[in-house]
Design a protein around this motif. Structure first.
Motif, PDB file in Angstrom:
ATOM      1  N   LEU A 185       1.069  -0.882  -0.171  1.00 49.07           N
ATOM      2  CA  LEU A 185       0.177   0.321   0.023  1.00 49.07           C
ATOM      3  C   LEU A 185       1.124   1.298   0.231  1.00 49.07           C
ATOM      4  CD1 LEU A 185      -2.949   1.184   0.159  1.00 49.07           C
ATOM      5  CD2 LEU A 185      -2.561   1.119   2.478  1.00 49.07           C
ATOM      6  N   LEU A 186       2.006   1.472   0.766  1.00 50.46           N
ATOM      7  CA  LEU A 186       2.661   2.578   0.763  1.00 50.46           C
ATOM      8  C   LEU A 186       3.889   2.814  -0.485  1.00 50.46           C
ATOM      9  CD1 LEU A 186       4.218   2.138   4.472  1.00 50.46           C
ATOM     10  CD2 LEU A 186       2.592   3.385   3.819  1.00 50.46           C
ATOM     11  N   ILE A 187       4.079   1.690  -0.628  1.00 46.48           N
ATOM     12  CA  ILE A 187       4.783   1.594  -2.269  1.00 46.48           C
ATOM     13  C   ILE A 187       3.401   1.880  -3.567  1.00 46.48           C
ATOM     14  CG2 ILE A 187       6.336   0.590  -4.009  1.00 46.48           C
ATOM     15  CD1 ILE A 187       7.182  -1.294  -1.318  1.00 46.48           C
ATOM     16  N   SER A 188       2.833   1.149  -3.521  1.00 46.07           N
ATOM     17  CA  SER A 188       1.719   1.695  -4.782  1.00 46.07           C
ATOM     18  C   SER A 188       0.946   2.424  -4.539  1.00 46.07           C
ATOM     19  CB  SER A 188       1.310   0.232  -4.839  1.00 46.07           C
ATOM     20  OG  SER A 188       2.100  -0.728  -5.545  1.00 46.07           O
ATOM     21  N   ASN A 189       0.087   3.228  -3.777  1.00 46.47           N
ATOM     22  CA  ASN A 189      -0.387   3.872  -3.353  1.00 46.47           C
ATOM     23  C   ASN A 189       0.018   5.478  -2.968  1.00 46.47           C
ATOM     24  OD1 ASN A 189      -2.530   1.697  -3.256  1.00 46.47           O
ATOM     25  ND2 ASN A 189      -4.117   2.793  -3.036  1.00 46.47           N
ATOM     26  N   PHE A 190       1.153   5.542  -2.515  1.00 48.46           N
ATOM     27  CA  PHE A 190       1.398   6.890  -1.487  1.00 48.46           C
ATOM     28  C   PHE A 190       3.666   7.023  -2.382  1.00 48.46           C
ATOM     29  CE2 PHE A 190      -1.303   5.020   1.294  1.00 48.46           C
ATOM     30  CZ  PHE A 190      -2.215   5.869   1.484  1.00 48.46           C
ATOM     31  N   LYS A 191       3.841   6.271  -3.006  1.00 45.16           N
ATOM     32  CA  LYS A 191       5.002   6.234  -3.254  1.00 45.16           C
ATOM     33  C   LYS A 191       6.211   5.994  -2.693  1.00 45.16           C
ATOM     34  CE  LYS A 191       1.846   6.497  -7.147  1.00 45.16           C
ATOM     35  NZ  LYS A 191       1.962   5.206  -7.715  1.00 45.16           N
ATOM     36  N   ILE A 192       6.232   5.385  -1.276  1.00 45.24           N
ATOM     37  CA  ILE A 192       6.836   5.889  -0.708  1.00 45.24           C
ATOM     38  C   ILE A 192       7.876   4.774  -1.043  1.00 45.24           C
ATOM     39  CG2 ILE A 192       7.649   5.325   1.305  1.00 45.24           C
ATOM     40  CD1 ILE A 192       5.643   7.946   1.221  1.00 45.24           C
ATOM     41  N   SER A 193       9.579   5.117  -0.957  1.00 40.64           N
ATOM     42  CA  SER A 193      10.457   4.411  -2.017  1.00 40.64           C
ATOM     43  C   SER A 193      10.730   3.306  -1.274  1.00 40.64           C
ATOM     44  CB  SER A 193      11.609   5.603  -1.702  1.00 40.64           C
ATOM     45  OG  SER A 193      13.080   4.501  -1.878  1.00 40.64           O
ATOM     46  N   GLU A 194      11.092   1.713  -1.445  1.00 35.83           N
ATOM     47  CA  GLU A 194      11.668   0.951  -0.972  1.00 35.83           C
ATOM     48  C   GLU A 194      12.936   0.456  -0.201  1.00 35.83           C
ATOM     49  OE1 GLU A 194      11.230  -2.748  -3.334  1.00 35.83           O
ATOM     50  OE2 GLU A 194       9.896  -1.479  -5.109  1.00 35.83           O
ATOM     51  N   LYS A 195      13.376   1.753  -0.768  1.00 34.86           N
ATOM     52  CA  LYS A 195      14.544   2.244   0.173  1.00 34.86           C
ATOM     53  C   LYS A 195      14.249   2.292   1.191  1.00 34.86           C
ATOM     54  CE  LYS A 195      17.614   3.356  -4.194  1.00 34.86           C
ATOM     55  NZ  LYS A 195      17.788   4.193  -4.672  1.00 34.86           N
ATOM     56  N   ILE A 196      13.912   2.897   1.890  1.00 30.28           N
ATOM     57  CA  ILE A 196      13.373   2.998   3.868  1.00 30.28           C
ATOM     58  C   ILE A 196      11.930   2.285   4.073  1.00 30.28           C
ATOM     59  CG2 ILE A 196      14.257   5.951   2.923  1.00 30.28           C
ATOM     60  CD1 ILE A 196      10.540   6.730   3.315  1.00 30.28           C
ATOM     61  N   LEU A 197      11.950   1.200   3.435  1.00 29.10           N
ATOM     62  CA  LEU A 197      11.043   0.280   4.224  1.00 29.10           C
ATOM     63  C   LEU A 197      11.185  -1.310   3.644  1.00 29.10           C
ATOM     64  CD1 LEU A 197       7.629   1.186   1.770  1.00 29.10           C
ATOM     65  CD2 LEU A 197       8.393   2.516   3.890  1.00 29.10           C
ATOM     66  N   PHE A 198      11.374  -1.818   5.085  1.00 30.56           N
ATOM     67  CA  PHE A 198      11.312  -3.265   5.230  1.00 30.56           C
ATOM     68  C   PHE A 198      10.379  -3.739   6.044  1.00 30.56           C
ATOM     69  CE2 PHE A 198      13.548  -7.238   6.483  1.00 30.56           C
ATOM     70  CZ  PHE A 198      13.814  -7.471   5.846  1.00 30.56           C
ATOM     71  N   TYR A 199      10.231  -5.071   5.228  1.00 31.87           N
ATOM     72  CA  TYR A 199       8.639  -5.736   5.604  1.00 31.87           C
ATOM     73  C   TYR A 199       9.566  -7.017   6.425  1.00 31.87           C
ATOM     74  CZ  TYR A 199       5.452 -10.237   5.260  1.00 31.87           C
ATOM     75  OH  TYR A 199       4.349 -10.928   5.538  1.00 31.87           O
ATOM     76  N   LEU A 200       8.725  -6.390   7.285  1.00 29.87           N
ATOM     77  CA  LEU A 200       9.190  -7.689   8.516  1.00 29.87           C
ATOM     78  C   LEU A 200       7.754  -8.117   9.817  1.00 29.87           C
ATOM     79  CD1 LEU A 200      12.219  -8.898  10.338  1.00 29.87           C
ATOM     80  CD2 LEU A 200      11.599  -7.017  11.743  1.00 29.87           C
ATOM     81  N   PRO A 201       7.685  -9.583   9.660  1.00 27.24           N
ATOM     82  CA  PRO A 201       6.566  -9.997  10.003  1.00 27.24           C
ATOM     83  C   PRO A 201       6.713  -9.767  11.115  1.00 27.24           C
ATOM     84  CG  PRO A 201       6.906 -10.927   8.275  1.00 27.24           C
ATOM     85  CD  PRO A 201       7.946 -10.059   8.248  1.00 27.24           C
ATOM     86  N   PHE A 202       5.095 -10.915  12.162  1.00 26.62           N
ATOM     87  CA  PHE A 202       5.769 -11.397  12.985  1.00 26.62           C
ATOM     88  C   PHE A 202       7.026 -12.855  12.353  1.00 26.62           C
ATOM     89  CE2 PHE A 202       1.407 -10.433  14.314  1.00 26.62           C
ATOM     90  CZ  PHE A 202       1.640  -9.651  15.961  1.00 26.62           C
ATOM     91  N   VAL A 203       8.583 -12.870  13.566  1.00 25.35           N
ATOM     92  CA  VAL A 203       9.088 -14.469  13.273  1.00 25.35           C
ATOM     93  C   VAL A 203       8.941 -15.297  14.213  1.00 25.35           C
ATOM     94  CG1 VAL A 203      10.232 -12.846  12.060  1.00 25.35           C
ATOM     95  CG2 VAL A 203      11.117 -13.220  13.908  1.00 25.35           C
ATOM     96  N   SER A 204       8.944 -16.232  13.331  1.00 26.33           N
ATOM     97  CA  SER A 204       9.087 -17.440  14.110  1.00 26.33           C
ATOM     98  C   SER A 204       9.397 -18.667  13.890  1.00 26.33           C
ATOM     99  CB  SER A 204       6.999 -18.248  14.371  1.00 26.33           C
ATOM    100  OG  SER A 204       7.376 -18.524  13.024  1.00 26.33           O
ATOM    101  N   GLU A 205      10.075 -19.924  14.277  1.00 26.88           N
ATOM    102  CA  GLU A 205      10.870 -20.324  14.982  1.00 26.88           C
ATOM    103  C   GLU A 205       9.845 -22.033  13.530  1.00 26.88           C
ATOM    104  OE1 GLU A 205      14.212 -20.594  14.969  1.00 26.88           O
ATOM    105  OE2 GLU A 205      14.404 -19.292  16.891  1.00 26.88           O
ATOM    106  N   TYR A 206      10.103 -22.744  13.316  1.00 29.94           N
ATOM    107  CA  TYR A 206       9.765 -23.817  12.985  1.00 29.94           C
ATOM    108  C   TYR A 206       8.972 -24.741  14.314  1.00 29.94           C
ATOM    109  CZ  TYR A 206       7.815 -27.952   9.818  1.00 29.94           C
ATOM    110  OH  TYR A 206       6.784 -28.363   9.241  1.00 29.94           O
TER     111      TYR A 206
END
Length: 429
Positions: A185-206
């Motif tokens: 949404l930020l990249i496509s709709n609001f043209k925020i640069s990917e250089k200042i964004l990082f997608y980091l969800p909840f993380v889990s071990e197996y």
């Protein structure tokens, strides 16, 4: 008389090796300062889980961590030492200079508004990271639309919260986005640069697969922090549909858990109807193993839903809404069912509760989603590489982020001068 030194033996070399490693670690250890509006409560909120996951990641990278907060810890706060700071107080400037961090992490956009400009002035070489938690402007737009009985529109996103939050993202060197939907949404709709964004969800071990079986579980569960309005609205939705579920499953009960339950929630308690308000949950892993199905007809919100991620982690299938599953499902898999229509939601809840084969398949789907969408061993190395690259090229990174430079310019920095004005006003009292 000069005493002869003895030859070094294996133990001496071992001790010297440990000493050298210790000195190296002390020299190489970086410093992360977290500036938070609250002390994290991982047992109460998804935001608390998120922040403590970030703390764990940075500790694994050998960062020393200092939490600065204007809030007081509670009995449910995480075991993390917190240093008190004051809003609109120049004493913070000296505090942050003495800490001299390599990176500063703001726990939400309002933290960056309050303290980001002070960090920039006093520690210009520190990487400024914003953890958005979820996009507050998106959640507010959906809340407003829900309260008016309609779908959210693009016009709903352009309010004061939107302007403030986007400005905060642009001023920061890096913003962590927890939801894949929100990242795009930020990249496509609001043209925020990917250089200042990082997608980091909840993380889990197996995940561990040794959970109680279908036949060893009973009843439905819902859980949430009741300081978060979508959780209150979710319980109201459950109250409406529960009679239809109860009619088909007269021995089943609906148990409601959550932190900070208010009187209005307890007023929904009705044991005859099997609608039971339980209060604050203890150990979620142990609690989830007792129940057969989690219900979460979430009507609005943003980000990722901690309860649904935990339901996958602890082998508890669920039925939720499309809003609840947003950014979380993998391909066509879900650990249960996604339904928005009340009657269909009821049917799927009953189906999942009564059919062991379907239930087992749903549980397995949850494990597949965790492995493909939230695997720690995938995201954490990418995050470190991304952060290291910014750190090593910080001046160039900021130069290329021209909108961030524009918003950080003193002529645009209204927050800074408002804070200065409040500080002076307080000083003259």
């Amino acid at each position: 008389m000069i005493k002869k030194s003895r030859p070094l033996n294996d133990r001496d070399f071992y001790l010297l090796e440990i000493l050298a490693e210790t000195i190296y670690l002390c020299i190489s250890m970086k410093h992360l300062v977290i500036i938070g509006m609250v002390v994290p409560e991982p047992g109460s909120t998804a935001a608390g889980i998120r922040m403590m996951q970030l703390v764990e990641v940075f500790r694994e990278w050998n960062y020393r961590i200092t939490l600065l907060t204007s809030a007081q810890p509670t009995a449910f706060s995480a075991d993390i030492s917190a240093v008190q700071i004051q809003l609109n107080d120049s004493a913070f400037d000296e505090q942050i200079r003495q800490l001299n961090p390599d990176a500063v992490l703001f726990d939400r956009y309002v933290s960056e508004e309050q303290f980001g400009w002070r960090v920039a002035e006093n520690c210009p070489e520190a990487v400024r990271i914003l953890d958005t938690e979820d996009l507050h402007f998106l959640r507010e737009a959906r809340r407003k639309a829900f309260s008016e009985g309609r779908e959210a529109t693009p016009e709903d996103l352009s309010d004061d919260i939107f302007i403030r939050e986007i400005a905060s993202i642009l001023r920061s060197d890096l913003s962590l986005i927890i939801s894949e939907f929100e990242y795009h949404l930020l990249i496509s709709n609001f043209k925020i640069s990917e250089k200042i964004l990082f997608y980091l969800p909840f993380v889990s071990e197996y995940p561990d697969h040794s959970f109680r079986k279908f036949t060893e579980r009973n009843h439905f569960i819902s859980i949430g922090n009741f300081r978060h309005e979508p959780n209150w609205k979710t319980v109201l939705e459950l109250k409406k549909i529960w009679p239809s579920i109860r009619y088909q499953l007269p021995d089943a009960e609906m148990h409601i858990y959550g932190a900070y339950i208010s009187d209005k929630v307890f007023q929904l308690h009705n044991e005859k109807e099997g609608f039971v308000i339980k209060g604050r949950a203890g150990n979620v892993a142990e609690l989830f193993e007792k129940y057969r199905v989690l219900l979460a007809p979430i009507p609005f919100g943003a980000g990722l839903k901690g309860k649904l991620w935990e339901s996958m982690m602890y082998g508890l299938p669920n039925v939720t809404s499309s809003m609840g599953a947003e950014g979380m499902h993998f391909e066509n898999l879900w650990n249960g069912f996604i339904e928005d229509h009340p009657a269909q939601f009821v049917d799927k809840a009953v189906l999942l509760y009564t059919h062991e084969k379907i239930w087992n398949s749903a549980q397995h789907n949850g494990f597949q989603i965790l492995e493909n969408k939230f695997r720690k061993l995938y995201f954490v190395p990418l995050f470190r590489a991304f952060l290291d690259d910014i750190s090593q090229k910080l001046r160039q990174h900021r130069t290329e982020n021209y909108l961030g430079r524009l918003l950080s310019h003193q002529s645009m920095n209204a927050t800074k001068y408002m804070s200065r004005w409040i500080e002076e006003k307080n000083r003259r009292k």
